[in-house]
Design a protein around this motif. Structure first.
Motif, short mmCIF file in Angstrom:
data_model
loop_
_atom_site.label_atom_id
_atom_site.label_comp_id
_atom_site.label_asym_id
_atom_site.label_seq_id
_atom_site.Cartn_x
_atom_site.Cartn_y
_atom_site.Cartn_z
N THR A 1 11.35 31.71 2.16
CA THR A 1 10.44 30.90 2.99
C THR A 1 9.90 29.76 2.13
N PRO A 2 9.73 28.59 2.72
CA PRO A 2 10.04 28.18 4.09
C PRO A 2 11.54 28.08 4.34
N SER B 1 11.76 15.56 6.04
CA SER B 1 11.26 16.67 6.86
C SER B 1 10.75 17.84 6.03
N ASN C 1 6.78 17.65 5.76
CA ASN C 1 6.05 17.31 6.98
C ASN C 1 4.97 18.33 7.29
N THR C 2 5.31 19.62 7.13
CA THR C 2 4.36 20.69 7.48
C THR C 2 3.33 20.92 6.39
N SER C 3 3.68 20.74 5.15
CA SER C 3 2.75 20.98 4.04
C SER C 3 2.97 19.92 2.97
N ARG C 4 1.96 19.74 2.14
CA ARG C 4 2.04 18.74 1.09
C ARG C 4 2.78 19.22 -0.14
#
Length: 476
Positions: free
Chosen positions: A195-196, A222, A225-228
Motif C-alpha cells: 500500500t498504496p 497521480s 494527488n492523495t497525499s503529500r
C-alpha cells in the motif's frame, strides 16, 4: 541588443564542439531507483541505484595497454559517516531531493548489512562508438532485520526502515522509481500486500528466476494527488511460514585451516547447485606477501576426484612490494562442491610493521569468482535503457546464461607476534629502580641533622626532686 549575440557566442564556446548534439537531443542525465526485496526470514533488503551519465570529449587511444591494469583490494574498513557523506555528494541532487532523502546515516548503519559501491565506465553513444559518454553508477544495499527494528513484526514501511518518507523526485532525474518484489513464493498465491496501490507492475528475469515487481513512479502526477508523501508499506496477508533462504546456483565459502603460528592452509569451497548444467568459473586469489604460499601443495578436489584447472597463472610475491597473484579456470560439474586448498607459512614481520592491535590478526582480501551461470528460464533480450537498473547487475548475452561476480568473505590470520608488553615492563622497572635509588641518594645529600638537648623532665620529676630535697636525698 548587441549583448544577446555575445551571450549566445559565450554559451556555444562553453558548450564545446561535442555539446552541440547534446543541446539538440535531450539525453538521459540521471536515473534513480529503489528496490525493496522482502526475504523469507522476515527481513527486507533495500538497494539504491543512481546512474549519472554525461557526454565528454575525451580522446581515446587506439588500444588498451593491459600492462597498465592494476587490481587493488582493501580487506577491511570500518564503515562510518565519513564514507557516506562524500558518496552522497556525488549525486546531482545530493541528499536534498529524490530517493537520496532516505539515506539517513543513523538508520543505514544500524542495519545488519551495509554495502556501497561506485562504478565509472565509458559508454558508446552509437553502434560505431565514435562518441563516448561516461556513466557513474552508485549502488547502496542495506538489510534490515526484525530484531534490530525493536518491534519484532515482519511488516515494513519506508518510515520504519529509514525514519523518512518520499515527497518528490529529484528535479534533474529523468526516471525515479521504487520497485517492490511481490513475487509469489513456492508457486502459491500472493501473500505480500503493498500500500498504496502501485502505478504499474513489471515482470523481469533476474538471476534465472522470474520476478514480479510493484512499481511506484515518482514522476507520475497521480502518485502525490492523495497525499503529500509516499510511504510504501509491506504487509503479509497471513503469517508467513518459516522457510529457508533460497540457495543460489553459484556460491562459495572460504576459511583458514591448520593450527599453530607457523603454517596454515587456505580452503575455498565453491558450490554449483544446478541440477544438470556444468560451467567454468574463474578464481582470482590475492594473498599478502607475509603469507608465503607453497604452490606445489595446491589441490582441487571435486566429488572425491582431482579436478585439474584448464588454465592457471601464478605470480609470486615480493617482500614488502607486491602480493601473491593466483588465477585459475576451473570446471564445476553439476550439483557438486569443489574444494581448493593451498598451504602457506607465516612470516615474521619487523616490529614497526605491526598495527596498533597486532593480536587482533591480519586481514586477507576476498577471493573473486567470475562465471557465466546457466539460467533455468530463457531470458529475452531487453532494452537496457527501458529496463530497470537492477537487471543490468547480472547481464546476459545469449539469453541462456547470466554473468555473476562473487566476492568471498575476507580471512583473519594470526601472525607470530612479539611480546609488545616487554618495553612497558622494562620502562616501569627502570623508572622504579631509578626513583628508589635516586630518591634515597638525594635524601641523604639534602637532609640536615640537629643535636637535641635532653629535656628537664616533666611535672612528676620536679615533684620528686622537691621531696628528695626535703628529705636530704640527692636529686634525680
Amino acid at each position: 541588443m548587441a549583448a544577446v549575440p555575445l551571450l549566445l557566442l559565450l554559451l556555444a564556446a562553453c558548450a564545446g564542439p561535442g555539446r552541440a548534439g547534446a543541446a539538440r537531443e535531450r539525453r538521459d542525465a540521471l536515473r534513480e531507483e529503489l528496490l525493496l526485496s522482502p526475504l523469507p526470514t522476515g527481513d527486507v533488503a533495500a538497494t539504491f541505484q543512481f546512474r549519472t551519465r554525461w557526454d565528454a570529449d575525451l580522446q581515446r587511444g587506439a588500444g588498451t595497454d593491459h600492462h597498465l591494469l592494476r587490481y587493488a583490494v582493501l580487506p577491511r574498513e570500518v564503515v562510518c559517516t565519513e564514507n557516506l557523506t562524500p558518496w552522497k555528494k556525488l549525486l546531482p541532487c545530493g541528499s536534498k531531493a529524490g530517493l537520496a532523502v532516505l539515506l539517513k546515516a543513523e538508520r543505514l548503519f544500524h542495519s545488519s548489512y551495509h554495502s556501497q559501491a561506485v562504478h565509472i565506465r565509458p559508454i558508446c553513444r552509437d553502434a560505431s562508438c565514435l562518441a563516448v559518454s561516461w556513466e557513474l553508477r552508485q549502488t547502496l544495499t542495506v538489510v534490515f532485520d526484525v530484531f534490530s527494528s525493536g518491534q519484532g513484526k515482519k511488516d515494513w514501511s519506508l518510515f520504519k526502515m529509514f525514519s523518512r518518507t518520499l515527497t518528490d523526485a529529484c528535479p534533474l532525474a529523468s526516471q525515479s522509481k521504487v520497485y517492490v518484489d511481490i513475487s509469489p513464493k513456492n508457486k502459491e498465491k500472493e501473500l505480500l500486500e503493498v500500500t498504496p496501490p502501485p502505478t504499474s507492475v513489471h515482470e523481469a528475469v533476474v538471476q534465472g528466476d522470474k520476478k514480479t515487481y510493484a512499481v511506484y513512479d515518482l514522476l507520475s502526477p497521480s502518485l502525490f494527488n492523495t497525499s503529500r508523501s509516499l510511504n510504501v508499506q509491506l504487509k503479509w496477508k497471513r503469517p508467513q511460514d518459516s522457510s529457508e533462504m533460497p540457495i543460489p546456483v553459484l556460491h562459495a565459502q572460504r576459511y583458514v585451516g591448520g593450527y599453530g603460528l607457523q603454517t596454515g592452509e587456505i580452503c575455498t569451497l565453491i558450490y554449483n547447485t544446478h541440477p544438470y548444467r556444468a560451467f567454468p568459473v574463474i578464481l582470482l586469489e590475492t594473498v599478502p606477501w607475509y603469507l608465503r604460499l607453497y604452490v606445489h601443495t595446491l589441490t582441487i578436489i571435486t566429488k572425491g576426484k582431482e579436478n585439474k584447472p584448464s588454465y592457471i597463472h601464478y605470480q609470486p610475491a615480493q617482500d614488502r612490494r607486491r602480493p601473491h597473484l593466483l588465477e585459475m579456470l576451473i570446471q564445476l560439474p553439476a550439483n557438486s562442491v569443489t574444494k581448493i586448498t593451498i598451504q602457506f607459512e607465516r612470516a615474521l614481520l619487523k616490529w614497526t610493521e605491526y598495527p596498533p592491535d597486532p593480536n587482533h590478526g591480519f586481514y586477507v582480501g576476498s577471493s573473486v569468482l567470475s562465471a557465466l551461470v546457466p539460467s533455468v528460464i530463457v531470458m529475452k533480450d531487453v532494452d537496457v535503457e527501458q529496463s530497470p537498473l537492477f537487471t543490468s547487475l547480472f547481464p546476459s548475452s545469449d539469453g541462456s546464461s547470466y554473468f555473476v561476480r562473487l566476492y568471498t568473505e575476507p580471512l583473519l590470520v594470526n601472525l607470530p607476534t612479539p611480546d609488545f608488553s616487554m618495553p612497558y615492563n622494562v620502562i616501569c622497572l627502570t623508572c622504579t629502580v631509578v626513583a628508589v635509588c635516586y630518591g634515597s641518594f638525594y635524601n641523604l645529600l639534602t637532609r640536615t641533622f640537629h643535636v637535641e638537648e635532653p629535656s628537664r623532665g616533666g611535672l612528676a620529676k620536679r615533684l620528686a626532686n622537691v621531696i628528695r630535697k626535703l628529705r636530704g636525698v640527692p636529686l634525680l
